[in-house]
Design a protein around this motif. Sequence first.
Motif, PDB file in Angstrom:
ATOM      1  N   ALA A  28      64.379  -0.567  -8.189  1.00  0.00           N
ATOM      2  CA  ALA A  28      63.598  -2.191  -8.837  1.00  0.00           C
ATOM      3  C   ALA A  28      64.003  -3.473  -8.376  1.00  0.00           C
ATOM      4  O   ALA A  28      62.974  -4.135  -7.999  1.00  0.00           O
ATOM      5  CB  ALA A  28      64.444  -2.125 -10.595  1.00  0.00           C
ATOM      6  N   VAL A  31      62.251  -3.491  -5.140  1.00  0.00           N
ATOM      7  CA  VAL A  31      60.499  -3.587  -5.870  1.00  0.00           C
ATOM      8  C   VAL A  31      60.354  -4.967  -5.419  1.00  0.00           C
ATOM      9  O   VAL A  31      59.502  -5.539  -5.111  1.00  0.00           O
ATOM     10  CB  VAL A  31      59.982  -3.475  -6.440  1.00  0.00           C
ATOM     11  N   PHE A  32      61.443  -5.756  -6.905  1.00  0.00           N
ATOM     12  CA  PHE A  32      61.417  -7.462  -7.119  1.00  0.00           C
ATOM     13  C   PHE A  32      61.595  -8.056  -6.100  1.00  0.00           C
ATOM     14  O   PHE A  32      61.739  -9.187  -5.949  1.00  0.00           O
ATOM     15  CB  PHE A  32      62.351  -7.235  -8.534  1.00  0.00           C
ATOM     16  N   SER A  34      61.231  -7.541  -3.390  1.00  0.00           N
ATOM     17  CA  SER A  34      60.282  -7.693  -2.097  1.00  0.00           C
ATOM     18  C   SER A  34      58.834  -8.447  -2.531  1.00  0.00           C
ATOM     19  O   SER A  34      58.143  -9.005  -2.262  1.00  0.00           O
ATOM     20  CB  SER A  34      59.761  -6.568  -1.621  1.00  0.00           C
ATOM     21  N   ASN A  35      58.822  -8.771  -4.436  1.00  0.00           N
ATOM     22  CA  ASN A  35      57.389  -9.303  -4.101  1.00  0.00           C
ATOM     23  C   ASN A  35      57.319 -10.263  -5.753  1.00  0.00           C
ATOM     24  O   ASN A  35      56.645 -10.603  -5.671  1.00  0.00           O
ATOM     25  CB  ASN A  35      57.174  -7.697  -4.822  1.00  0.00           C
ATOM     26  N   SER A  40      55.430  -7.296  -8.689  1.00  0.00           N
ATOM     27  CA  SER A  40      56.343  -6.143  -9.003  1.00  0.00           C
ATOM     28  C   SER A  40      55.068  -5.201 -10.084  1.00  0.00           C
ATOM     29  O   SER A  40      54.740  -5.374 -11.485  1.00  0.00           O
ATOM     30  CB  SER A  40      57.317  -5.852  -8.964  1.00  0.00           C
ATOM     31  N   THR A  41      55.018  -3.450  -9.978  1.00  0.00           N
ATOM     32  CA  THR A  41      54.497  -2.864 -11.087  1.00  0.00           C
ATOM     33  C   THR A  41      55.609  -1.614 -11.429  1.00  0.00           C
ATOM     34  O   THR A  41      56.415  -1.670 -10.740  1.00  0.00           O
ATOM     35  CB  THR A  41      53.350  -2.439 -11.383  1.00  0.00           C
ATOM     36  N   MET A  44      54.840   0.651  -9.356  1.00  0.00           N
ATOM     37  CA  MET A  44      55.775   0.377  -7.677  1.00  0.00           C
ATOM     38  C   MET A  44      57.135   0.686  -7.682  1.00  0.00           C
ATOM     39  O   MET A  44      57.984   1.635  -6.523  1.00  0.00           O
ATOM     40  CB  MET A  44      55.606  -0.648  -7.436  1.00  0.00           C
ATOM     41  N   ILE A  45      57.941   0.556  -9.182  1.00  0.00           N
ATOM     42  CA  ILE A  45      59.114   0.875  -9.053  1.00  0.00           C
ATOM     43  C   ILE A  45      59.599   2.485  -9.134  1.00  0.00           C
ATOM     44  O   ILE A  45      60.015   3.197  -8.754  1.00  0.00           O
ATOM     45  CB  ILE A  45      59.776   0.540 -10.125  1.00  0.00           C
ATOM     46  N   GLU A  48      59.295   3.841  -5.742  1.00  0.00           N
ATOM     47  CA  GLU A  48      60.576   3.724  -4.776  1.00  0.00           C
ATOM     48  C   GLU A  48      61.892   4.366  -5.073  1.00  0.00           C
ATOM     49  O   GLU A  48      62.244   4.869  -4.777  1.00  0.00           O
ATOM     50  CB  GLU A  48      60.843   1.895  -5.512  1.00  0.00           C
ATOM     51  N   LYS A  63      59.340  -3.567 -17.293  1.00  0.00           N
ATOM     52  CA  LYS A  63      59.662  -3.914 -16.492  1.00  0.00           C
ATOM     53  C   LYS A  63      60.499  -4.958 -16.565  1.00  0.00           C
ATOM     54  O   LYS A  63      61.145  -5.011 -15.514  1.00  0.00           O
ATOM     55  CB  LYS A  63      58.513  -4.578 -15.914  1.00  0.00           C
ATOM     56  N   HIS A  67      64.149  -6.062 -15.276  1.00  0.00           N
ATOM     57  CA  HIS A  67      65.047  -7.143 -14.205  1.00  0.00           C
ATOM     58  C   HIS A  67      65.756  -7.833 -15.121  1.00  0.00           C
ATOM     59  O   HIS A  67      66.887  -8.665 -14.470  1.00  0.00           O
ATOM     60  CB  HIS A  67      63.433  -8.230 -14.147  1.00  0.00           C
TER      61      HIS A  67
END
Length: 209
Positions: A28, A31-32, A34-35, A40-41, A44-45, A48, A63, A67
Motif C-alpha cells: 500500500a 502504491v499510495f 506513487s499514485n 490508488s485502488t 493495485m495494492i 503489488e 483502502k 491509508h
Amino acid sequence: MDDSPPKTAPRKTTRIQKLNRKRILDAALEVFSSNGFRGSTLDMIAGEAGLSKPNILYYFDSKEAMHVALLNELMDAWLEPLEALNPDGEPLDELMGYVQKKMEMSRKFPRESRLFANEIIQGAPRMAPHLAKRLKPLFDAKATLLRKWMAEGRIAQQDAEHLIMSIWAVTQHYADFEAQLDVLIPKKEIAWRRASDHVEAIFRKLLHP
C-alpha cells in the motif's frame, strides 16, 4: 446467577498474519506514494502485495483503513526527532542533529515522505485531527524552546515557527523530489553526502550566534 456468556480471550495474531499485514502495508505504501490516495485502488495494492483482493480485505476493510494505518505509523516516526530536541542540550548541536536526522529519514524513507506530502497537498482529509492533536502542541512547544535559546543569545534570532518549517521544506525536498535528484546528480550516495553537508552548512551559518 450470571447467565451472560463466558468471556473469551482475544485471539493472538499469528506470525503469518503479522507478516501478511506488513506485506499489505508495504504494498500500500508503494502504491499510495506513487499514485496518491485517489489514484490508488485495492486491486493495485493486491497486485503489488501478490495477494488476492479478498485476502487484503480480511486484514483491512477498505483502502482508507490502510491509508490511515500508514499515516499513523508515519506520524510516530516523523515526530520522534522533533520530540527529541533536548532543552538542556547545546542548541546548535541539537538543531544540527535534528537537521541530519531529517536528512537521513528522507534518504531512507522517501516513500513515506511522499505519502505524507500527498495527504497534505489534498488538504489532509484523513490526517487533520492528528495534525491538530499531536503536531500542533509539539510544534508550539519547540518554537517556544527556539525563542528561549534565541533570547539567551545561544542561536541567532530567526522566526522560530518558520525556521522549523524551513528545515522540513529543505530536508524533505530530497525525498519528495527523489526522481529529480537522481537525474541531476546521478551518483546517489555521493549526492546524499553532499546534500547533508550542504544543508547542515546552510542552517549552521543561519543559526550561529
